[in-house]
Design an enzyme around this catalytic site. Sequence first.
Site, PDB file in Angstrom:
ATOM      1  N   LEU A  86       0.812  -1.222   0.000  1.00  0.00           N
ATOM      2  CA  LEU A  86       0.000   0.000   0.000  1.00  0.00           C
ATOM      3  C   LEU A  86       0.846   1.273   0.000  1.00  0.00           C
ATOM      4  CD1 LEU A  86      -2.989  -1.007   2.296  1.00  0.00           C
ATOM      5  CD2 LEU A  86      -2.818  -1.029  -0.186  1.00  0.00           C
ATOM      6  N   GLY A 104       0.570   1.418  -5.159  1.00  0.00           N
ATOM      7  CA  GLY A 104      -0.411   0.392  -4.824  1.00  0.00           C
ATOM      8  C   GLY A 104      -1.774   1.005  -4.511  1.00  0.00           C
ATOM      9  N   THR A 125       2.216  -4.232   7.167  1.00  0.00           N
ATOM     10  CA  THR A 125       1.917  -3.341   8.285  1.00  0.00           C
ATOM     11  C   THR A 125       0.412  -3.103   8.275  1.00  0.00           C
ATOM     12  OG1 THR A 125       4.021  -2.291   7.831  1.00  0.00           O
ATOM     13  CG2 THR A 125       2.574  -1.163   9.367  1.00  0.00           C
ATOM     14  N   ILE A 183       5.365  -4.086  -4.509  1.00  0.00           N
ATOM     15  CA  ILE A 183       6.300  -3.882  -3.402  1.00  0.00           C
ATOM     16  C   ILE A 183       7.705  -3.699  -3.961  1.00  0.00           C
ATOM     17  CG2 ILE A 183       4.849  -5.193  -1.807  1.00  0.00           C
ATOM     18  CD1 ILE A 183       6.647  -7.587  -2.203  1.00  0.00           C
ATOM     19  N   ALA A 212      11.268  -4.056  -5.347  1.00  0.00           N
ATOM     20  CA  ALA A 212      11.865  -5.136  -6.134  1.00  0.00           C
ATOM     21  C   ALA A 212      12.981  -5.813  -5.351  1.00  0.00           C
ATOM     22  CB  ALA A 212      12.414  -4.585  -7.446  1.00  0.00           C
ATOM     23  N   SER A 246       4.030   1.897 -15.706  1.00  0.00           N
ATOM     24  CA  SER A 246       4.678   3.203 -15.815  1.00  0.00           C
ATOM     25  C   SER A 246       3.641   4.314 -15.784  1.00  0.00           C
ATOM     26  CB  SER A 246       5.488   3.317 -17.105  1.00  0.00           C
ATOM     27  OG  SER A 246       6.023   4.619 -17.217  1.00  0.00           O
ATOM     28  N   GLY A 247       4.081   5.461 -15.339  1.00  0.00           N
ATOM     29  CA  GLY A 247       3.194   6.625 -15.317  1.00  0.00           C
ATOM     30  C   GLY A 247       3.191   7.315 -13.974  1.00  0.00           C
ATOM     31  N   LYS A 294       9.588  -3.005 -20.099  1.00  0.00           N
ATOM     32  CA  LYS A 294       9.578  -1.862 -19.178  1.00  0.00           C
ATOM     33  C   LYS A 294      11.007  -1.330 -18.981  1.00  0.00           C
ATOM     34  CE  LYS A 294       8.278   1.129 -16.024  1.00  0.00           C
ATOM     35  NZ  LYS A 294       9.090   1.142 -14.875  1.00  0.00           N
ATOM     36  N   HIS A 347      11.825   0.663 -21.965  1.00  0.00           N
ATOM     37  CA  HIS A 347      11.080   1.924 -21.816  1.00  0.00           C
ATOM     38  C   HIS A 347      11.872   2.901 -20.948  1.00  0.00           C
ATOM     39  CE1 HIS A 347       8.674   4.461 -19.135  1.00  0.00           C
ATOM     40  NE2 HIS A 347       7.867   4.666 -20.151  1.00  0.00           N
ATOM     41  N   ASN A 348      12.362   2.429 -19.834  1.00  0.00           N
ATOM     42  CA  ASN A 348      13.108   3.321 -18.939  1.00  0.00           C
ATOM     43  C   ASN A 348      14.408   3.799 -19.575  1.00  0.00           C
ATOM     44  OD1 ASN A 348      11.057   2.546 -17.215  1.00  0.00           O
ATOM     45  ND2 ASN A 348      12.383   2.487 -15.426  1.00  0.00           N
ATOM     46  N   GLU A 399      13.548   6.454 -21.883  1.00  0.00           N
ATOM     47  CA  GLU A 399      13.249   7.643 -21.066  1.00  0.00           C
ATOM     48  C   GLU A 399      14.559   8.396 -20.734  1.00  0.00           C
ATOM     49  OE1 GLU A 399      10.652   6.694 -17.701  1.00  0.00           O
ATOM     50  OE2 GLU A 399      11.954   7.918 -16.437  1.00  0.00           O
TER      51      GLU A 399
HETATM   52  C1  LIG Z   1       3.628  -2.111   2.930  1.00  0.00           C
HETATM   53  O1  LIG Z   1       3.529  -0.740   2.584  1.00  0.00           O
HETATM   54  C2  LIG Z   1       4.746  -0.044   2.429  1.00  0.00           C
HETATM   55  C3  LIG Z   1       4.457   1.408   2.140  1.00  0.00           C
HETATM   56  O2  LIG Z   1       3.613   1.960   3.028  1.00  0.00           O
HETATM   57  C4  LIG Z   1       5.497  -0.658   1.319  1.00  0.00           C
HETATM   58  O3  LIG Z   1       6.759   0.003   1.172  1.00  0.00           O
HETATM   59  C5  LIG Z   1       5.717  -2.128   1.563  1.00  0.00           C
HETATM   60  O4  LIG Z   1       6.329  -2.685   0.435  1.00  0.00           O
HETATM   61  C6  LIG Z   1       4.410  -2.836   1.833  1.00  0.00           C
HETATM   62  N1  LIG Z   1       4.742  -4.238   2.130  1.00  0.00           N
HETATM   63  C7  LIG Z   1       3.945  -5.284   2.034  1.00  0.00           C
HETATM   64  C8  LIG Z   1       4.553  -6.626   2.149  1.00  0.00           C
HETATM   65  O5  LIG Z   1       2.756  -5.172   1.884  1.00  0.00           O
END
Ligand SMILES: *[C@@H]1O[C@H](CO)[C@@H](O)[C@H](O)[C@H]1NC(C)=O
Length: 494
Positions: free
Chosen positions: A15, A19, A39, A79, A81, A133-134, A187, A190-191, A194
Amino acid sequence: MSSSEPKGDLGLIGLAVMGQNLILNAADHGFTVVAYNRTVSKVDHFLANEAKGKSIIGAHSLEDLVSKLKRPRKVMLLIKAGAPVDTTINHLVPLLDKGDIIIDGGNSHFPDTNRRYEELKAKGIYFVGSGVSGGEEGARYGPSLMPGGAEEAWPYIKNIFQSIAAKSDGEPCCDWVGPAGAGHYVKMVHNGIEYGDMQVICEAYDIMKRIGGFTDKEISEVFAKWNKGVLDSFLVEITRDILKVNDTDGTPLVEKILDTAGQKGTGKWTAINALDLGMPVTLIGEAVFSRCLSALKEERIRASTKLLGPEIPKDAVKDKQAFIDDLEQALYASKIISYAQGFMLIRQAGKDYGWKLNNPAIALMWRGGCIIRSIFLGEITKAYRADPDLENLLFDKFFTDALNKAQPGWRRSIGLATSYGVPTPAFSTALAFYDGYRSKRLPANLLQAQRDYFGAHTFRVLPEAANDHYKEGEDIHFDWTGHGGHVSATTYDA
Ligand SMILES: *[C@@H]1O[C@H](CO)[C@@H](O)[C@H](O)[C@H]1NC(C)=O
Ligand SMILES: *[C@@H]1O[C@H](CO)[C@@H](O)[C@H](O)[C@H]1NC(C)=O
């Protein structure tokens, strides 16, 4: 929502901003998304705020996430890489069934995606690596999505992906790229492109500033005009806007920024891959090296007091309009070369990795949503639609004509910059490529002779030069010094 039937169309792990925005985007398009973050407080906060009143369900564990998804389950990871992706996949797999789908939407390097695709295939899980991307804005209102991997997954995710993707003339900037790590590969390129686009824009700015003596406001006006023509693109548009911004003291903010460029590595990956595949992707390479050179600020300051160059007179540019027109052609032509090189690399990757790639779709995916989006990509899409196996973009009539028309101005711009000592690594390497590519004969004949002289590496003769003792296709070693042997080198490497 009390029914026990799972409702989730898509599960999304991670998130952070990308995300969250992708979840909101999918919910806006009528999909039910199950949101999870390790979290757990982040999930609750998101549900109580941005996600409130939308078709978004929270999950407090991976088990919870999986239990809320319709089959086949589709779980997307957004999340960081690297190791976190493997860790999350390892926790997820025992909870899934055969035929379920895992999508990695992060910035993974394609060899990792190749590996994960194979590992998960062995377990009956369909793995998709998708370029996204974007930036934040794109994720929220329409990113460019470049999915590749297990094609069995595509019918199940196509509708979601194409619904949330950017649109260009009504068409989604998302289609199936190809197998294994092809989505993340595209991708990566693409980068790299860029990087090149940014570098050519910076060179045009530098020439206008240092040789033309333009103010930032004037340069902004030039970019504004260019943005209405063939160079119409997101990067030209933001450059126009950046150059207009003043600091509180009324002087341009951009001039206060330390001139050392950072990089996260995707441009470098493209350049390394180009070397691995033996493809002359010179413009992206120069763009990466230009960032490296910029980072040597302290050394550059010392060198500036020791190494000489020409003075730039105040009236270096006599005809401003002609100067700008030439520069526009230099930027345009260099950009065409860069994209042609990028597609040469993609074509070679298809051959070397055994990937059947969807070239027209790649151009269309870059047409909207992403950082390199431009009018110009519409023309590339047309070229590959007319001939999906086009040998080189430069052979498409639109681009052949564009380069033939651009080359005089392109040469004048580089000539001017060179004579006044303003570096144009990307413009120049693009022109050198152009002149090399259109050369029927290059001096590699002499190079082959040198290799044969010092290392007995052998050479072949031109078909028209073949005769009784030098046959076409034969590896020949010549005794250049008159006292060498006639044994050609197989293991000796000088
Ligand atoms: C949880 O959220 C953080 C950002 O708030 C993100 O960096 C992290 O990758 C997330 N991890 C998982 C496993 O959901
Ligand atoms: C920034 O300052 C310049 C003068 O230095 C002025 O001409 C220009 O209008 C200013 N731009 C904005 C957006 O205020």
